[in-house]
Structure formats: structure tokens, C-alpha cells
Design an enzyme around this catalytic site. Structure first.
Site, mmCIF file in Angstrom:
data_model
loop_
_atom_site.group_PDB
_atom_site.id
_atom_site.type_symbol
_atom_site.label_atom_id
_atom_site.label_comp_id
_atom_site.label_asym_id
_atom_site.label_seq_id
_atom_site.Cartn_x
_atom_site.Cartn_y
_atom_site.Cartn_z
ATOM 1 N N TYR A 53 -0.034 85.905 -0.928
ATOM 2 C CA TYR A 53 1.146 85.360 -1.690
ATOM 3 C C TYR A 53 2.033 84.146 -1.014
ATOM 4 C CZ TYR A 53 2.424 87.952 -5.891
ATOM 5 O OH TYR A 53 2.478 88.327 -7.063
ATOM 6 N N GLU A 55 4.541 82.130 -2.759
ATOM 7 C CA GLU A 55 5.517 81.695 -3.852
ATOM 8 C C GLU A 55 6.219 80.397 -3.061
ATOM 9 O OE1 GLU A 55 7.546 84.954 -4.902
ATOM 10 O OE2 GLU A 55 6.398 85.223 -6.708
ATOM 11 N N ASP A 200 -1.564 64.077 -21.782
ATOM 12 C CA ASP A 200 -2.236 65.034 -21.427
ATOM 13 C C ASP A 200 -3.824 64.606 -21.542
ATOM 14 O OD1 ASP A 200 -3.934 67.466 -21.558
ATOM 15 O OD2 ASP A 200 -3.031 68.408 -23.133
ATOM 16 N N THR A 227 -6.139 69.633 -17.076
ATOM 17 C CA THR A 227 -6.708 70.765 -16.399
ATOM 18 C C THR A 227 -7.786 70.221 -15.434
ATOM 19 O OG1 THR A 227 -8.809 70.540 -17.847
ATOM 20 C CG2 THR A 227 -7.295 72.033 -18.807
ATOM 21 N N LYS A 230 -12.661 70.868 -16.625
ATOM 22 C CA LYS A 230 -13.386 69.938 -17.723
ATOM 23 C C LYS A 230 -14.256 68.593 -17.033
ATOM 24 C CE LYS A 230 -10.269 71.861 -21.184
ATOM 25 N NZ LYS A 230 -9.215 71.470 -22.378
ATOM 26 N N ARG A 236 -11.319 76.414 -12.747
ATOM 27 C CA ARG A 236 -10.534 76.650 -13.904
ATOM 28 C C ARG A 236 -8.967 76.553 -13.411
ATOM 29 N NH1 ARG A 236 -11.393 77.729 -18.624
ATOM 30 N NH2 ARG A 236 -13.707 77.314 -18.147
HETATM 31 C C1 PLP Z 1 -8.167 72.441 -22.872
HETATM 32 C C2 PLP Z 1 -6.812 71.527 -22.831
HETATM 33 C C3 PLP Z 1 -5.784 72.323 -22.734
HETATM 34 C C4 PLP Z 1 -5.478 73.647 -22.188
HETATM 35 O O1 PLP Z 1 -6.369 74.150 -21.015
HETATM 36 P P1 PLP Z 1 -6.545 75.498 -20.640
HETATM 37 O O2 PLP Z 1 -6.992 75.545 -19.168
HETATM 38 O O3 PLP Z 1 -7.583 76.173 -21.534
HETATM 39 O O4 PLP Z 1 -5.072 76.272 -20.594
HETATM 40 C C5 PLP Z 1 -4.400 71.563 -22.743
HETATM 41 N N1 PLP Z 1 -4.661 70.430 -23.381
HETATM 42 C C6 PLP Z 1 -5.860 69.693 -23.979
HETATM 43 C C7 PLP Z 1 -5.361 68.474 -24.323
HETATM 44 C C8 PLP Z 1 -6.996 70.409 -23.489
HETATM 45 O O5 PLP Z 1 -8.035 69.896 -23.915
#
Ligand code: PLP
Length: 420
Positions: A53, A55, A200, A227, A230, A236
Site C-alpha cells: 500500500y 497511498e 488525450d 494510456t 496501446k 495496462r
Molecule cells: C483507450 C482510450 C481511453 C481509455 O483507456 P482505458 O485504459 O481503456 O480506460 C481513453 N481515451 C482514448 C482516446 C482511448 O483510446
């Protein structure tokens, strides 16, 4: 990894994991949000850090015994900053959705307006889809493409909407948009109405880190959410970065913890640190460039065949094809038929879709995972040709032949264990 202890202790879970291992090794993964991580990243996720933990933040925790967790989080932060030319990074968000929600909470008050990409033009669920809780907290307004065939964003309309609705945040980013954005134009529009510019980059983070696409920070963006799993090819998870504003940084730390989350997942943070180090290697630049070259090679094959590609092609790692108008097959049926041939991708709604979201007109696919396996442009073209044959003809023999060739290509490109 041989999972010896799982094998001994739990036959049911062992069967699920080894089945998935086999599926990932034998098929061709074309879902553009997926990738393969190194064994080093996987070892970190299985480490004893999961027991801890932590936090709070390095040097300011609510529990003792943080000598090693502080170190590993500091490493992840320093490497994330270096990768993206950022002044600040929070590496605790558990995923991309959490990163976005925390960023909204940091930068806005409930009821404030945020201007984001139209969901049917490639925006993500977390950009205010009505099914999400967050859509009830903030007032989401939209911009979109001027022309679906070229993918050009309607920047004049974006600017007019910004002036009219006075958003606190303009959000730029996407899950299903194959073109690049004019980052500078969007940042200028945001700053012209005293809004913050937030990118994003969940899908394209690896292509930015590998310098194959432009970095929004270089064009005036204030905040970046992403993220890590990807194109960035890490575990993840999510993260939030800022360019240079200490006030915003403080608000983001507070929004992530204690605003939204509890204890950080230190095993994931260790895995993030490892993947960021991998992405800082010169070879990652080659990877990022090859991802785009490979996607463009696949797009050319489809275009030569007369397939309708949304926005006419791709500048990044992903392609959206209108299979309903081009092959007379729905997105859902296309996903299913390609799956039978060992090719995994997803059905996707397209702009102005005449079909419903559960069985839309399009499919979305991309090259991050194939490129990690070492597929070159010629091999990606062959995959595109196999896809076209299966989409054109759903008979037993076509699918079996495609499946055999898929297995051969997969066998020729085992998933690499290391990237350094
Ligand atoms: C995949 C994605 C997310 C969310 O990611 P998670 O890890 O699945 O919660 C947010 N914004 C965009 C543009 C994405 O492609």
C-alpha cells in the site's frame, strides 16, 4: 513464463491463461489499441510490489515501508517526463478512463463546459458519451470533421463553438480517427477563449514518444492524458502529464489521489517504468515509424481494391473501413468472419453510420501489434489481401486457406521477449 504454480494450484485459471497465450501467438492481432509487452514488463507486474500500500506520492505517503516504492515511482515519473518533454507526470491512473476523469476533475468544476471531438467522428466513451457517469457531471459540447471523406476537422466551427460556449477545456484526441490534428490551431483556439488545451493521446502516445508524430506540447498544449498499453507498449494503465505549470500539476496530483483513486498499483508503476525505458531506446523510434509505414501499406491495398476508407487513408496506426458499402457485409459479421480466419479486429461505427452501434457499417484495425512482431510493409500488404479475400468470400475453403496462411505468418514472427 511457465506458470508452474498456477498449474499446480488452479487448473481452471491455468487453462484460461495458456489458452489466451496460444491465441495471441497463433493469430494476427489487428486491434489498434492492443500490443505485446516485453517479459521484463510482465515480470514487474507479477512482482511483490503488488502486496504494497502506497497511498500518496513519493516522500509523502500514508503508510511506512516506502523505500523501494518511492524509488520505483520516481523512476517512472522521470522517464515519462523525458519521453514526452513534460515538466510533470502523474503515473498513478489505473487506466486511460481514470486519467481522463482525474484531468477533468483537476481542471473543471461540476457543470463546467468541455468541448470535445464528436463521438461518432472518433472520440472516446470518456469524452462524454451519455452512458458514462462523467457526462452527467460536466457539460460536453462537440466539434467534428468538415468532410468525412478527407477527415479534415472543421476548425472554423470549432472556433465558433468555443467562442459561443466558453469551455474551460478543449479536448483533442481520439480512438478511431486516422488523421493527424492541427495541434497548434486547437491550442490557439483554446487559449483565445481562456480554456486549457488537453490532448488525450491514448492511442498515439507511442508514435509521439517515438517521434513519428508531433508532440502536442510542442504546439502549446497544457495537459496530456494517455494510456500506457496501446502504441506505447507498456502495461495496462494510464498517466497524466503537463508541460510546465506547477499549479495545474498540483491539482492533478490531488485529483488522482485522494480525489478519484485509492492506493496506487505499484507493480504496474514498476512495469510502466520499465516500458518507458524501452521506449527511450533508439529502436523505439524505428518501431514507431514502421507502425505508420505498415498501416499506410495496408491502406493502399484496400484503396487499390476500391474499399471505402474513412478519411481516405491513414496518417497513424489505424484504419477505418466501411465494409457495409464496400463488401456488403456488416461490421459485426466481418469481425466474426475474420476471427474465424485467425485475424482479430473490431467492428466500429463510422461517421454518419446508417446502421446501429451493435452491428455497425465499419471495422477498425491497425498495425501496433503486428509491427512489434516484426511484420514489414510487404507482409502487412499480404495480410490486407487475406482480409479482402475473406471479406469478399465467406466460404469454408477461403476461410480455411486464410487461416493456414495466418498461422504460417504468425509462426514466422514469434512475439519478441525483449526490446532492449
Ligand atoms: C483507450 C482510450 C481511453 C481509455 O483507456 P482505458 O485504459 O481503456 O480506460 C481513453 N481515451 C482514448 C482516446 C482511448 O483510446
Amino acid at each position: 513464463m511457465d506458470y508452474a504454480h498456477i498449474h499446480q494450484e488452479d487448473a481452471e485459471v491455468y487453462a484460461a491463461i495458456t489458452g489466451e497465450d496460444k491465441r495471441q501467438a497463433e493469430g494476427l492481432e489487428l486491434i489498434p489499441s492492443e500490443n505485446y509487452v516485453s517479459l521484463a514488463v510482465r515480470e514487474a507486474m507479477a512482482s511483490t510490489l503488488t502486496n504494497k500500500y502506497s497511498e500518496g506520492y513519493p516522500g509523502k505517503r500514508y503508510y511506512g515501508g516506502q523505500e523501494f516504492t518511492d524509488n520505483v515511482e520516481r523512476l517512472a515519473i522521470a522517464r515519462a517526463k523525458e519521453l514526452f518533454g513534460a515538466g510533470f507526470a502523474n503515473v498513478q491512473p489505473l487506466g486511460g478512463a481514470n486519467a481522463n476523469i482525474a484531468a477533468y476533475m483537476a481542471l473543471m468544476q461540476p457543470g463546467d463546459t468541455i468541448l470535445g471531438m464528436d463521438l461518432s467522428h472518433g472520440g472516446h466513451l470518456t469524452h462524454g458519451h451519455p452512458v458514462t457517469y462523467i457526462s452527467k457531471v460536466f457539460n460536453f459540447v462537440r466539434y467534428g470533421m468538415k468532410d468525412v471523406e478527407t477527415g479534415e476537422i472543421d476548425y472554423d466551427a470549432l472556433e465558433a463553438t468555443a467562442k459561443e460556449t466558453r469551455p474551460k477545456v478543449i479536448l483533442a484526441g481520439f480512438s478511431a480517427y486516422p488523421r493527424t490534428l492541427d495541434w497548434k490551431r486547437i491550442a490557439d483556439i483554446a487559449h483565445g477563449v481562456d480554456a486549457l488545451a488537453v490532448a488525450d493521446v491514448a492511442h498515439i502516445a507511442g508514435l509521439i514518444a517515438g517521434e513519428a508524430l508531433e508532440n502536442p506540447f510542442m504546439h502549446g498544449f497544457d495537459v496530456l492524458t494517455t494510456t500506457t498499453h496501446k502504441t506505447l507498449r507498456g502495461p495496462r494503465g494510464g498517466m497524466i502529464l503537463t508541460r510546465d505549470d506547477a499549479e495545474i500539476a498540483k491539482k492533478i496530483d490531488k485529483a488522482v489521489f485522494p480525489g478519484l483513486q485509492g492506493g496506487p498499483h505499484m507493480h504496474q508503476i514498476a512495469a510502466k517504468a520499465i516500458s518507458f525505458r524501452e521506449a527511450l531506446q533508439p529502436s523505439f523510434k524505428t518501431y514507431a515509424r514502421d507502425v505508420i509505414t505498415n498501416a499506410q501499406a495496408m491502406a493502399e491495398v484496400f484503396k487499390a481494391h476500391g474499399t471505402r476508407l474513412l478519411t481516405g487513408g491513414t496518417d497513424n496506426h489505424l484504419i477505418l473501413a466501411d465494409v457495409w458499402s464496400s463488401f456488403n457485409i456488416s461490421g459485426k459479421d466481418a469481425e466474426h468472419r475474420l476471427d474465424e480466419a485467425g485475424i482479430t479486429l473490431n467492428k466500429n461505427s463510422i461517421a454518419d453510420d446508417t446502421r446501429g452501434p451493435m452491428d455497425p457499417s465499419g471495422i477498425r484495425f491497425g498495425t501496433p501489434a503486428l509491427t512489434t512482431r516484426g511484420f514489414n510493409a510487404e507482409e502487412c500488404k499480404e495480410v490486407a489481401e487475406l482480409m479482402i479475400s475473406v471479406l469478399t468470400n465467406g466460404d469454408e475453403k477461403t476461410i480455411t486457406d486464410a487461416r493456414t496462411r495466418v498461422k504460417e505468418m504468425a509462426d514466422a514472427h514469434p512475439v519478441p521477449e525483449s526490446f532492449v
